[in-house]
Design a protein around this motif. Structure first.
Motif, PDB file in Angstrom:
ATOM      1  N   VAL A  95      36.562 -14.554 -22.295  1.00 24.98           N
ATOM      2  CA  VAL A  95      37.623 -13.923 -21.520  1.00 24.98           C
ATOM      3  C   VAL A  95      37.070 -12.668 -20.864  1.00 24.98           C
ATOM      4  O   VAL A  95      36.192 -11.991 -21.403  1.00 24.98           O
ATOM      5  CB  VAL A  95      38.836 -13.584 -22.423  1.00 24.98           C
ATOM      6  CG1 VAL A  95      38.452 -12.562 -23.485  1.00 24.98           C
ATOM      7  CG2 VAL A  95      40.005 -13.090 -21.599  1.00 24.98           C
ATOM      8  N   GLU A  96      37.572 -12.382 -19.667  1.00 23.98           N
ATOM      9  CA  GLU A  96      37.166 -11.164 -18.978  1.00 23.98           C
ATOM     10  C   GLU A  96      37.772  -9.949 -19.674  1.00 23.98           C
ATOM     11  O   GLU A  96      38.901 -10.009 -20.176  1.00 23.98           O
ATOM     12  CB  GLU A  96      37.603 -11.204 -17.509  1.00 23.98           C
ATOM     13  CG  GLU A  96      36.821 -12.215 -16.677  1.00 23.98           C
ATOM     14  CD  GLU A  96      37.194 -12.156 -15.213  1.00 23.98           C
ATOM     15  OE1 GLU A  96      38.236 -11.541 -14.897  1.00 23.98           O
ATOM     16  OE2 GLU A  96      36.465 -12.721 -14.389  1.00 23.98           O
ATOM     17  N   ALA A  97      37.009  -8.861 -19.689  1.00 22.39           N
ATOM     18  CA  ALA A  97      37.414  -7.664 -20.435  1.00 22.39           C
ATOM     19  C   ALA A  97      38.449  -6.867 -19.649  1.00 22.39           C
ATOM     20  O   ALA A  97      38.211  -5.740 -19.220  1.00 22.39           O
ATOM     21  CB  ALA A  97      36.196  -6.814 -20.750  1.00 22.39           C
TER      22      ALA A  97
ATOM     23  N   THR B 242      44.669  -7.920 -21.536  1.00 18.58           N
ATOM     24  CA  THR B 242      44.292  -9.068 -22.377  1.00 18.58           C
ATOM     25  C   THR B 242      43.771  -8.596 -23.730  1.00 18.58           C
ATOM     26  O   THR B 242      44.163  -9.118 -24.786  1.00 18.58           O
ATOM     27  CB  THR B 242      43.224  -9.900 -21.663  1.00 18.58           C
ATOM     28  OG1 THR B 242      43.721 -10.327 -20.391  1.00 18.58           O
ATOM     29  CG2 THR B 242      42.850 -11.118 -22.490  1.00 18.58           C
ATOM     30  N   MET B 243      42.885  -7.607 -23.718  1.00 15.44           N
ATOM     31  CA  MET B 243      42.338  -7.077 -24.960  1.00 15.44           C
ATOM     32  C   MET B 243      43.435  -6.424 -25.799  1.00 15.44           C
ATOM     33  O   MET B 243      43.459  -6.555 -27.029  1.00 15.44           O
ATOM     34  CB  MET B 243      41.228  -6.072 -24.651  1.00 15.44           C
ATOM     35  CG  MET B 243      40.044  -6.676 -23.878  1.00 15.44           C
ATOM     36  SD  MET B 243      38.987  -5.432 -23.133  1.00 15.44           S
ATOM     37  CE  MET B 243      38.412  -4.564 -24.581  1.00 15.44           C
ATOM     38  N   GLN B 244      44.333  -5.733 -25.130  1.00 14.48           N
ATOM     39  CA  GLN B 244      45.418  -5.062 -25.845  1.00 14.48           C
ATOM     40  C   GLN B 244      46.319  -6.066 -26.555  1.00 14.48           C
ATOM     41  O   GLN B 244      46.722  -5.854 -27.708  1.00 14.48           O
ATOM     42  CB  GLN B 244      46.240  -4.228 -24.858  1.00 14.48           C
ATOM     43  CG  GLN B 244      47.329  -3.371 -25.500  1.00 14.48           C
ATOM     44  CD  GLN B 244      46.753  -2.198 -26.250  1.00 14.48           C
ATOM     45  OE1 GLN B 244      45.981  -1.423 -25.704  1.00 14.48           O
ATOM     46  NE2 GLN B 244      47.115  -2.053 -27.510  1.00 14.48           N
TER      47      GLN B 244
ATOM     48  N   ARG C 258      32.596 -12.526 -27.128  1.00 10.02           N
ATOM     49  CA  ARG C 258      32.749 -13.322 -25.901  1.00 10.02           C
ATOM     50  C   ARG C 258      33.425 -12.546 -24.770  1.00 10.02           C
ATOM     51  O   ARG C 258      33.786 -13.137 -23.757  1.00 10.02           O
ATOM     52  CB  ARG C 258      33.522 -14.595 -26.205  1.00 10.02           C
ATOM     53  CG  ARG C 258      32.730 -15.582 -27.044  1.00 10.02           C
ATOM     54  CD  ARG C 258      33.542 -16.828 -27.390  1.00 10.02           C
ATOM     55  NE  ARG C 258      32.710 -17.828 -28.016  1.00 10.02           N
ATOM     56  CZ  ARG C 258      32.407 -17.875 -29.307  1.00 10.02           C
ATOM     57  NH1 ARG C 258      32.885 -16.937 -30.105  1.00 10.02           N
ATOM     58  NH2 ARG C 258      31.623 -18.812 -29.802  1.00 10.02           N
ATOM     59  N   LEU C 259      33.599 -11.227 -24.950  1.00  9.50           N
ATOM     60  CA  LEU C 259      34.165 -10.427 -23.863  1.00  9.50           C
ATOM     61  C   LEU C 259      33.172 -10.362 -22.712  1.00  9.50           C
ATOM     62  O   LEU C 259      32.001 -10.054 -22.907  1.00  9.50           O
ATOM     63  CB  LEU C 259      34.475  -9.014 -24.359  1.00  9.50           C
ATOM     64  CG  LEU C 259      35.786  -8.801 -25.112  1.00  9.50           C
ATOM     65  CD1 LEU C 259      35.892  -7.367 -25.591  1.00  9.50           C
ATOM     66  CD2 LEU C 259      36.975  -9.156 -24.245  1.00  9.50           C
ATOM     67  N   GLN C 260      33.656 -10.671 -21.528  1.00  9.54           N
ATOM     68  CA  GLN C 260      32.811 -10.633 -20.343  1.00  9.54           C
ATOM     69  C   GLN C 260      33.141  -9.393 -19.528  1.00  9.54           C
ATOM     70  O   GLN C 260      34.287  -9.169 -19.159  1.00  9.54           O
ATOM     71  CB  GLN C 260      33.023 -11.897 -19.500  1.00  9.54           C
ATOM     72  CG  GLN C 260      32.644 -13.174 -20.239  1.00  9.54           C
ATOM     73  CD  GLN C 260      32.916 -14.420 -19.432  1.00  9.54           C
ATOM     74  OE1 GLN C 260      33.628 -14.384 -18.432  1.00  9.54           O
ATOM     75  NE2 GLN C 260      32.355 -15.547 -19.866  1.00  9.54           N
TER      76      GLN C 260
ATOM     77  N   THR D 288      31.895  -2.829 -17.035  1.00 13.53           N
ATOM     78  CA  THR D 288      32.463  -1.926 -18.047  1.00 13.53           C
ATOM     79  C   THR D 288      33.230  -2.734 -19.087  1.00 13.53           C
ATOM     80  O   THR D 288      33.714  -3.844 -18.814  1.00 13.53           O
ATOM     81  CB  THR D 288      33.423  -0.896 -17.425  1.00 13.53           C
ATOM     82  OG1 THR D 288      34.483  -1.592 -16.736  1.00 13.53           O
ATOM     83  CG2 THR D 288      32.698   0.009 -16.447  1.00 13.53           C
ATOM     84  N   ILE D 289      33.318  -2.136 -20.274  1.00 11.44           N
ATOM     85  CA  ILE D 289      34.184  -2.642 -21.345  1.00 11.44           C
ATOM     86  C   ILE D 289      35.209  -1.548 -21.618  1.00 11.44           C
ATOM     87  O   ILE D 289      34.854  -0.486 -22.142  1.00 11.44           O
ATOM     88  CB  ILE D 289      33.382  -2.953 -22.628  1.00 11.44           C
ATOM     89  CG1 ILE D 289      32.308  -4.008 -22.370  1.00 11.44           C
ATOM     90  CG2 ILE D 289      34.319  -3.404 -23.749  1.00 11.44           C
ATOM     91  CD1 ILE D 289      32.840  -5.395 -22.130  1.00 11.44           C
ATOM     92  N   PRO D 290      36.472  -1.735 -21.252  1.00  9.82           N
ATOM     93  CA  PRO D 290      37.447  -0.650 -21.463  1.00  9.82           C
ATOM     94  C   PRO D 290      37.712  -0.420 -22.947  1.00  9.82           C
ATOM     95  O   PRO D 290      37.594  -1.329 -23.765  1.00  9.82           O
ATOM     96  CB  PRO D 290      38.699  -1.167 -20.742  1.00  9.82           C
ATOM     97  CG  PRO D 290      38.544  -2.651 -20.709  1.00  9.82           C
ATOM     98  CD  PRO D 290      37.068  -2.918 -20.631  1.00  9.82           C
TER      99      PRO D 290
END
Length: 1349
Positions: A796-798, A802-804, A846-848, A853-855
């Motif tokens: 999944v894109e970062a 989505t991450m939250q 698997r974070l893309q 950047t990765i928030p």
């Protein structure tokens, strides 16, 4: 003697020019007459007459000639007379005898003496010096400012000309006057009035200076005027202009020298500072006229005068010879050449050449300036990069034209083309104007498939002819349209739930990307599944693997190999045939009891909406049966009534239903477990099912109102008091059941990656709504964990939302409110807590990155931070986390480690403040800090160092251990492991240095350091003494054996003592070895631990049972005095009791508990208590034996207190009381009465003193056996003494009675690594002796009492 006047005029001469006609060939030379004042005219005329006579005799033709006649006078007083004479001569004069006519006589030059060897010569009116000598004549010094006086010029004597000539435009000083810009310095202070041309000072300076300048410069050839133009500061610089003819350097210098003679000395004129700047007499040329970058430029300056040196300037900077500049100055040719190689646009601008010629009184500066412009030479190709398809018919027919052009037309342009590349396709060069072309002839055979994508560089090189050279490259990428084939492992049909793969092959291996699409009707889906597609380069193959087909996978599969902008495709159509999935088949019942010869209904149901023509059968015990179909609301059920006819024994029967679709592929349902109960009483019987009392029944969670017909999970019923009661409800709630179904479809969907963000938002929202349900149901909690695990496998894109959503869902299910549900899950050993941790690891892995950047994302108990590794990264990875309770953790990865990673890889850290507490742990070890997970997207096989600093949560806990969660331990259930990590304790923090990445935390234990140390010392020292004592006991027994076993009772007593000592010795050795390994934290294999536990258990039981044998023999001899049993029978009973009974108990224990993996404890090699209660196999026999020996002790005491002769007196009573006290004091440690201390240690939070006393008394049991069982025996003492003195064994013995009872040791559940937790059997001895024989004693009585000796 001539007069003084005559002597002073001897250099004076006249040049008389006569024009006459004389015959040709006459020898005629200028002649002189010296006119002496003493001779007068007489001397003059005769000479003239003689000359005339000479002239007359010439026979000449009549051409015209001009003669220069020099007349020298020694007396200047005749000068004017002679001038007048020549003026008054009547012309023409015919000289007949030589046929000559004098037509004109003119005086041209008059010279007056000036110095010893020079004279001052003047030209008469109408005459001037010839131009050939104009620059050589020097003005004579003049002491007068009178401008009317003629100017004379210095000539050396004797003077032979040339003389003054008739004045023409070419004569000296007769041309157009030139302006000489000059300056001179006055060595006085500059005054501001000199700036004002109207000031008196300015006017005074101007008048005085101009007067002096005019006087000194008036004799320059062609002089007109001298004018002051201004004054400049720096002392006082006088700028003035001199308008004159072409004056030479020397002439000007001499004139400068004369200026101070005509100027007042107060002006302080510095005669050495005269300077002239000449700007219009230098020939400045530049070649080439059009200059381009890279050209070689030549700048030439040429003057018509000599010079001392030449200097070149670019703007105001002096140019020195160097790598790009060279200066060639030729004095003879009066020129200087500046050569600039490889010129650039920075070389544009003004260039000046300065020639300097200097003397004492004059400096001349020739200055010329030209401006050059350097133009960039632009070569423009018609392409920079172009892709060409070799096997395209159009390209093969037309070819390809490459061209390069410049922005200016050059006649000297030179062009060449160069080809460089793996594919050597050449062409024909064409030149047209300022452009050149290259026509390529492209043939398919020249670019084979393995070279598709190869780049050939075509370079056009253009030259200006003056050094500038420019090249431009055109990159031609030769592509070949690939031949693509596609095939499927299932031909064209596949059933739902079945896996298949589609293989795509290309003959071109150098592709850029491969894409898969599924076209179904008007809908086209892109397969975005990194886990599904495996690509390889050599050969060029792409395999799309579908693990579980659904209707989303039906359609036409289009496989496209892309290279640059060239796509090559192939397609195949796959039809997905309907078939229910295993998890979507409801079985009823799941597990139940059945009776013999009684029909029992079995059902398999599916959703009525998904029904197709299936062939359904029931399989029972591998026998297939036909079914009856019936619709129940939203379900379509297939039923079969099973009757079991083989009823000879109780057994388990397995049944399931099988669905087969039209292409012959099938799916089996989950198994239905049927428990056959032949002949048992049925307690519960209703619509749910039948069962005996306490029997269990498992039914599905059927909800006919649900559109899908049912929900996941099951309900467990128990038969209680003839009624089925719900024992456990593991049904999922409707929303969670739907989420689970959607997740299963999502994971196997071709568009999983695109649909995941919206699903995570739905998951988070529904989890929040269903939180109360989740808190009360471990099944719902487990389902959420399963969902998270499934979706974590999808890249999944970062994106922050989505991450939250993902982390918020994790945060919700680890909240304090879910503690009980987690405890239920962990009791069931479902691995869900470990699975949750792994799902978060997989998600972060698997974070893309999005925009590199990765928030950072934070939930209540979960925080995530990460970075993307960039090229030349020169910073550490340093992340700090803080929980809501102010606990902190820091993750530090050094710059050195990060530089080993591949570019664009990610490092992601996730902090959990509560997840660590729901993971299983060992007793007395607690997660005492935050849990941190760090993942790395780059695959690394070597070690990777990371440092973490944890803040302690509970400062009272000690002994920190840096641990990570090892998912492979405990049959992949996971457990804490400290491999590769080193702790460093710093106050309230623990620094963990590890050489790998995963999920880390710290485990700490309560402060129990003082107790284990004391108890360990007591245990090990006591055991050492005990082992030595037992060895000594066995040796002594072997030495005195034949002396002390002269009767049956004594023989059996020593047999028991010897076996007790031997068994206890073996058990102690096994115990001390395993305890040492455990305390030193050495790894021990599971099989070794099981074997050690078995032998310790067996031999300690042997000690107990041999003690029981000894007690029973004593009891037998004291109670059954008249009964006699043979020695062999007693030995048989004793050995069976001492070894067979312990062996049966030990083997039974290991047989029951080992299959359940609950025989030993996790931390030490001893019987398990928490899981299987295996320790009871030691405790119960020990308690029984202790109770039995206590009973025997009581009987012995009663026997001792019973008087043998009459009533006892008060003295005898006191003696008996003393004997009772002595008996109790000895029997207590020997009979295991210290078990009371052992019982005290079982109590929670008991006083440490009980543990210490318990360890002390039980560890020294070997010493007790030696002292009270062997050394205190009088017979043994006598035997040892007699053996040492070699005396005979005394046949007389005093009457004595000895009572030896031994009580066993019992191990407690206190950890072996801390203390010796055994209750050991103690040996004690009580002896009652009398000096008088008993009158009532019999043979048997004597034997009984001999047992006490």
């Amino acid at each position: 003697m001539p007069s003084s006047t005559t002597t002073g005029l001897h250099c004076l001469f006249l040049l008389v020019s006569a024009c006459c006609q004389i015959p040709q060939g006459s020898n005629f030379y200028p002649f002189s007459y010296v006119i002496d004042s003493t001779l007068g005219q007489e001397n003059f005329y005769p000479e003239m007459q003689r000359q005339k006579r000479n002239m007359l005799i010439l026979d000449l033709p009549l051409p015209e000639y001009t003669f220069e006649i020099e007349v020298s006078l020694q007396d200047s007083s005749y000068l004017e007379q002679i001038k007048d004479y020549f003026k008054n001569i009547h012309l023409p004069i015919n000289i007949s005898n030589v046929q000559t006519t004098v037509s004109n006589i003119s005086i041209t030059t008059v010279c007056l003496p000036s110095g010893e060897n020079s004279s001052c010569c003047f030209c008469e009116n109408g005459y001037a010096w010839p131009s050939t000598v104009c620059s050589d004549v020097m003005p004579c010094p003049s002491l007068s400012l009178e401008p009317a006086l003629p100017c004379g010029y210095m000539q050396k004597m004797p003077f032979y000309g040339p003389y003054c000539e008739p004045q023409t435009e070419e004569s000296c000083g007769m041309g157009e006057p030139i302006v000489m810009h000059m300056s001179v310095r006055l060595d006085s202070d500059f005054q501001d009035d000199l700036k004002d041309s109207s000031s008196l000072l300015y006017q005074k300076y101007k008048v005085d200076l101009e007067k002096a300048f005019n006087a000194s410069y008036r004799c320059l050839p062609g002089f007109v005027s001298a004018t002051v133009t201004g004054f400049n500061p720096g002392s006082v610089f006088v700028n003035f202009e001199v308008r004159t003819g072409a004056a030479s350097f020397t002439q000007v210098g001499e004139s400068n020298r004369a200026v101070p003679q005509f100027l007042d000395s107060s002006y302080q004129l510095n005669q050495f500072t005269f300077t002239r700047v000449i700007t219009n007499q230098t020939n400045f040329t530049v070649k080439p006229s059009n200059i381009f970058e890279g050209d070689i430029v030549r700048l030439t300056c040429e003057i018509n005068s000599t010079f001392a040196n030449a200097t070149w300037y670019h703007f105001d900077q002096t140019i020195s010879a160097g790598s790009r500049y060279s200066i060639q100055t030729v004095l003879a040719s009066r020129r200087s050449i500046l050569k600039i190689t490889n010129v650039t646009t920075k070389d544009s601008g003004s260039y000046s050449c300065v020639f300097i010629m200097s003397s004492l009184y004059h400096t001349e500066i020739y200055n010329a300036t030209e401006t050059i412009s350097v133009f960039p030479l632009h070569v423009t190709p018609n392409f920079e990069d172009i892709d060409v398809t070799c096997n395209s018919p159009e390209v093969q027919a037309k070819g390809l034209l490459l061209s390069c052009c410049i922005d200016r037309h050059l006649t000297s342009l030179k062009v060449s083309w160069k080809v460089n590349g793996a594919i050597n396709i050449t062409g024909v060069s064409i030149l047209s104007g300022n452009c050149t072309g290259y026509q390529l002839n492209i043939n398919e055979s020249l670019c084979p498939p393995d070279k598709s994508g190869a780049v050939t560089t075509y370079t056009c090189e253009m030259e200006t002819g003056h050094g500038a050279r420019r090249a431009q490259s055109i990159r031609v990428t030769y592509l070949r349209k690939a031949h693509v084939t596609i095939s499927s492992s299932t031909n064209s049909t596949v059933s739902e739930g079945y896996g298949f793969n589609v293989t795509c092959k290309s003959d071109v291996s150098s592709y850029d990307s491969i894409s898969w699409k599924i076209q179904s009707g008007n809908d086209t889906k892109t397969v975005d599944c990194d886990m599904c597609i495996k690509n390889s380069k050599f050969p060029a193959v792409s395999v799309l693997t579908v693990k579980s087909a659904s209707q989303d996978w039906r359609g036409t599969y289009i496989c496209t190999f892309s290279q640059k902008n060239l796509d090559s495709s192939a397609n195949i159509t796959i039809e997905v045939i309907s078939l229910p999935l295993k998890q979507n088949i409801l079985i009823d019942p799941i597990a139940t009891s059945i009776q013999c010869q009684v029909p029992h209904a079995l059902e398999c149901c599916i959703s009525a909406k998904t029904v197709r023509d299936y062939r359904v059968t029931f399989v029972v015990q591998q026998n297939e049966f036909q079914v009856e179909r019936k619709k129940k609301d939203n379900l379509l059920c297939y039923m079969y009534n099973h009757t079991e006819k083989e009823c000879d024994k109780e057994k388990e029967i397995v049944a399931y239903c099988k669905f087969i679709n039209r292409i012959g592929q099938g799916v089996d349902s989950e198994q239905i477990r049927l428990h056959l109960m032949p002949g048992k009483k049925i307690s519960c019987s209703d619509s749910l099912g039948i069962g005996t009392e306490r029997a269990l029944l498992m039914k599905p969670c059927c909800d006919v109102k649900n559109p899908k017909g049912f929900t996941r999970g099951n309900i467990t019923y128990q038969c209680i008091n003839s009624s089925w009661k719900v024992a456990r409800n593991d049904c999922l709630s409707g929303p969670i059941n739907d989420l689970l179904g959607i997740a299963e479809s999502l994971v196997s969907s071709p568009e999983a990656k695109a649909q995941l963000p919206s699903y995570l938002a739905q998951l988070q929202e529904q989890t929040r709504k269903e939180l109360t349900t989740i808190n009360n149901s471990s099944a719902n909690l487990g389902a959420i964990v399963t969902i998270l695990d499934m979706v974590s496998s999808i890249p999944v894109e970062a994106e922050e939302p989505t991450m939250q959503n993902f982390l918020s869902t994790v945060d919700l299910i680890v909240d304090d409110s879910t503690t009980e549900a987690w405890e239920d899950l962990n009791k069931e050993k479902t691995q869900q807590s470990s699975l949750l941790l792994q799902s978060v690891e997989n998600f972060s892995l698997r974070l893309q990155p999005l925009n590199n950047t990765i928030p950072s994302v934070s939930a209540n108990t979960v925080q995530l931070q990460g970075v993307v590794v960039k090229e030349n990264n020169n910073t550490d990875y340093n992340k700090n986390f803080r929980s809501t309770k102010n606990l902190t953790v820091n993750v530090l990865i050094s710059e050195t480690e990060i530089q080993t990673l591949t570019q664009n890889s990610t490092i992601v850290s996730v902090m959990y403040s509560k997840l660590g507490h729901i993971l299983p742990r060992k007793t007395f070890e607690y997660v005492n800090g935050l849990l941190i997970t760090t993942t790395l997207s780059s695959n690394r096989s070597q070690k990777f160092d990371v440092n973490m600093t944890f803040a302690k949560k509970d400062l009272s806990l000690k002994m920190p251990k840096c641990v990570f969660w090892n998912f492979t331990l405990n049959n992949h259930s996971g457990d804490w492991d400290n491999h590769g990590c080193t702790p460093t304790e710093l106050g309230d923090y623990v620094i963990c240095s590890c050489n790998h990445l995963t999920s880390f935390s710290i485990l700490m234990s309560p402060d129990r350091s003082s107790e284990p140390i004391v108890e360990n010392y007591i245990s090990f020292i006591g055991l050492a003494i005990s082992i030595v004592s037992l060895v000594v006991c066995i040796i002594i027994e072997s030495l005195v054996w034949k002396y002390v076993t002269n009767n049956t009772t004594s023989y059996m007593r020593h047999v028991c003592i010897l076996n007790i000592a031997t068994s206890l010795l073996i058990a102690d050795v096994w115990f001390i070895v395993t305890a040492s390994l455990t305390d030193q934290k050495q790894q021990m294999s599971r099989d070794t631990c099981i074997m050690a536990t078995f032998f310790i258990h067996f031999f300690y039981l042997c000690v107990f049972f041999w003690m029981l044998s000894l007690g029973l023999i004593l009891f037998y001899r004291l109670v059954f005095i008249l009964h006699n049993t043979s020695k062999t029978a007693q030995k048989a009973v004793a050995f069976c009791l001492g070894y067979v009974c312990p062996f049966v108990i030990a083997v039974t224990t290991i047989a029951v508990t080992l299959p359940k993996n609950s025989y030993t404890r996790k931390d030490v090699c001893w019987l398990n208590w928490k899981d299987s209660k295996a320790l009871l196999a030691f405790v119960i026999p020990a308690l029984i034996i202790v109770a039995t020996n206590l009973f025997i002790a009581a009987v012995v005491i009663i026997k001792i207190l019973r008087p043998t002769i009459g009533d006892r007196s008060s003295g005898q009573e006191r003696k008996s009381l003393f004997q009772i006290g002595k008996s109790v004091a000895i029997l207590t440690p020997l009979l295991g009465l210290t078990w009371g201390f052992g019982l005290a240690t079982i109590i929670k939070n008991s006083n440490p003193a009980f543990h210490i006393l318990f360890s002390l008394l039980n560890a020294l049991q070997g010493l007790f056996i030696l002292v009270f069982g062997t050394l205190w025996d009088k017979k043994i003492q006598e035997a040892l003494l007699k053996r040492n003195s070699s005396s005979k064994w005394s046949s007389q013995q005093s009457k004595s009675s000895s009572l030896i009872l031994v009580t066993p040791m019992l191990a407690m559940s206190y950890p072996f690594s801390r203390t010796f937790n055994n209750l050991c059997g103690k040996t004690g001895k009580y002896r009652v002796s009398s000096s008088e024989p008993s009158t009532s004693s019999t043979e048997n009585t004597s034997k009984a009492y001999s047992l006490l000796n």
